[in-house]
Each structure stands twice: as C-alpha cells, then as structure tokens.
Design a protein around this motif. Structure first.
Motif, PDB file in Angstrom:
ATOM      1  N   ARG A 106      12.023 -65.564  99.153  1.00 28.23           N
ATOM      2  CA  ARG A 106      13.465 -65.571  99.422  1.00 28.23           C
ATOM      3  C   ARG A 106      13.753 -66.541 100.552  1.00 28.23           C
ATOM      4  NH1 ARG A 106      15.652 -59.650  99.997  1.00 28.23           N
ATOM      5  NH2 ARG A 106      17.515 -60.880 100.298  1.00 28.23           N
ATOM      6  N   THR A 107      14.787 -67.302 100.390  1.00 32.53           N
ATOM      7  CA  THR A 107      15.146 -68.247 101.438  1.00 32.53           C
ATOM      8  C   THR A 107      15.841 -67.498 102.567  1.00 32.53           C
ATOM      9  OG1 THR A 107      17.236 -68.727 100.334  1.00 32.53           O
ATOM     10  CG2 THR A 107      15.390 -70.181  99.839  1.00 32.53           C
ATOM     11  N   ALA A 108      15.516 -67.912 103.778  1.00 35.07           N
ATOM     12  CA  ALA A 108      16.154 -67.313 104.942  1.00 35.07           C
ATOM     13  C   ALA A 108      17.564 -67.873 105.067  1.00 35.07           C
ATOM     14  CB  ALA A 108      15.341 -67.612 106.187  1.00 35.07           C
ATOM     15  N   ARG A 109      18.471 -67.005 105.428  1.00 35.84           N
ATOM     16  CA  ARG A 109      19.844 -67.475 105.640  1.00 35.84           C
ATOM     17  C   ARG A 109      19.944 -68.039 107.048  1.00 35.84           C
ATOM     18  NH1 ARG A 109      24.575 -63.961 103.781  1.00 35.84           N
ATOM     19  NH2 ARG A 109      25.472 -65.880 104.490  1.00 35.84           N
ATOM     20  N   ASP A 110      20.305 -69.285 107.121  1.00 35.07           N
ATOM     21  CA  ASP A 110      20.412 -69.963 108.411  1.00 35.07           C
ATOM     22  C   ASP A 110      21.890 -70.114 108.738  1.00 35.07           C
ATOM     23  OD1 ASP A 110      20.107 -71.408 110.684  1.00 35.07           O
ATOM     24  OD2 ASP A 110      19.278 -73.189 109.724  1.00 35.07           O
ATOM     25  N   ASP A 111      22.392 -69.182 109.528  1.00 37.22           N
ATOM     26  CA  ASP A 111      23.805 -69.207 109.900  1.00 37.22           C
ATOM     27  C   ASP A 111      24.014 -69.714 111.328  1.00 37.22           C
ATOM     28  OD1 ASP A 111      24.507 -68.230 107.444  1.00 37.22           O
ATOM     29  OD2 ASP A 111      24.654 -66.147 108.093  1.00 37.22           O
ATOM     30  N   VAL A 112      23.040 -70.426 111.856  1.00 35.04           N
ATOM     31  CA  VAL A 112      23.127 -70.897 113.240  1.00 35.04           C
ATOM     32  C   VAL A 112      24.370 -71.756 113.435  1.00 35.04           C
ATOM     33  CG1 VAL A 112      22.003 -72.308 115.010  1.00 35.04           C
ATOM     34  CG2 VAL A 112      20.659 -70.722 113.628  1.00 35.04           C
ATOM     35  N   ASP A 113      24.682 -72.623 112.477  1.00 36.07           N
ATOM     36  CA  ASP A 113      25.852 -73.490 112.631  1.00 36.07           C
ATOM     37  C   ASP A 113      27.130 -72.663 112.777  1.00 36.07           C
ATOM     38  OD1 ASP A 113      24.300 -75.770 112.472  1.00 36.07           O
ATOM     39  OD2 ASP A 113      24.555 -75.957 110.291  1.00 36.07           O
ATOM     40  N   SER A 114      27.245 -71.599 112.036  1.00 34.13           N
ATOM     41  CA  SER A 114      28.429 -70.737 112.131  1.00 34.13           C
ATOM     42  C   SER A 114      28.513 -70.100 113.509  1.00 34.13           C
ATOM     43  CB  SER A 114      28.387 -69.628 111.078  1.00 34.13           C
ATOM     44  OG  SER A 114      28.363 -70.189 109.800  1.00 34.13           O
TER      45      SER A 114
END
Length: 130
Positions: A106-114
């Motif tokens: 599963r791909t990790a959700r990268d919400d750092v930009d948000s």
C-alpha cells in the motif's frame, strides 16, 4: 453447528463445486467442510439457516444432480451454500499458498504539502493571543 452426516453431505457437494486442479486443492483437501466452514459461518451467521436447509435438501442425492436441482428450485439456499463454500475455500492456508499472490504494498499517503500550506497560513497570521 452441523452434525457429521451434514458435513459428509456438504463435503461431497463442495468437491463438486470446487474440484482439485493443479495446483489448487479440492474443497475437502483444503479443509472446507471442517473448521473453515465454521469460521465462514461465524462471519455470515445470516446464512446458517438457508445453508442447513440446502444441505438437508441435498442429503441422499447424487451431488451433481442435487446441486442442479437446488440452483433451479431453491436459489436462495443454493446461494447460501455456494457463498459459504467459496468463502471457506479462500480462508484455507493451502489455497492461499497455491495462489502465490502477494498483494502490492500500500502506498503511504504523503499529506505533508497540505500540512505545510495550513501551517503557512498560521505563520502569516502571526501569533496573537486574544
């Protein structure tokens, strides 16, 4: 749950539904009529009654003919029987090993930009207590 006679009837029906084919085991070889059926019934207790009725209707009949008749004359019971058979089959460790299927990671959700955008608004506003 079900008695030994019902399990024997179910085993014959299950092997007609899921016969062995290289490399896949038959339903009985995979352990479907045993603990796996009980496990599947635990997940779907709503199917216990129509399943038991299906097995009772098929008792004493040729398994192939019984399944044909069940699908024509009692479709809800046939569906309960087949759903539980397939569900129990795919719970089997032998079946899982024979499938040799490794799920993709599963791909990790990268919400750092948000988060950075939200924090930028706070920084622009400045620290002020009210």
């Amino acid at each position: 749950m079900i008695d030994p006679d019902q399990r024997r009837t179910f085993a014959a029906l299950a092997d007609v539904l899921i016969p062995a084919s290289d490399p896949m085991p038959s339903a009985t070889a995979a352990g479907v009529p045993d603990a796996l059926l009980d496990q599947a019934l635990g997940y779907r207790p709503d199917l216990a009654e129509p399943f038991a009725e299906a097995v009772a209707w098929c008792t004493g009949k040729d398994p192939e003919a019984a399944l044909d008749g069940l699908s024509d004359q009692r479709p809800e019971e046939f569906q309960a029987l087949t759903v539980l058979t397939a569900g129990a089959y795919f719970l089997s460790p032998q079946v899982k090993a024979a499938l040799a299927y490794d799920a993709p990671p599963r791909t990790a959700r990268d919400d750092v930009d948000s988060y950075v955008d939200m924090l930028a608004d706070v920084v622009d506003r400045g620290f002020a207590t009210r």
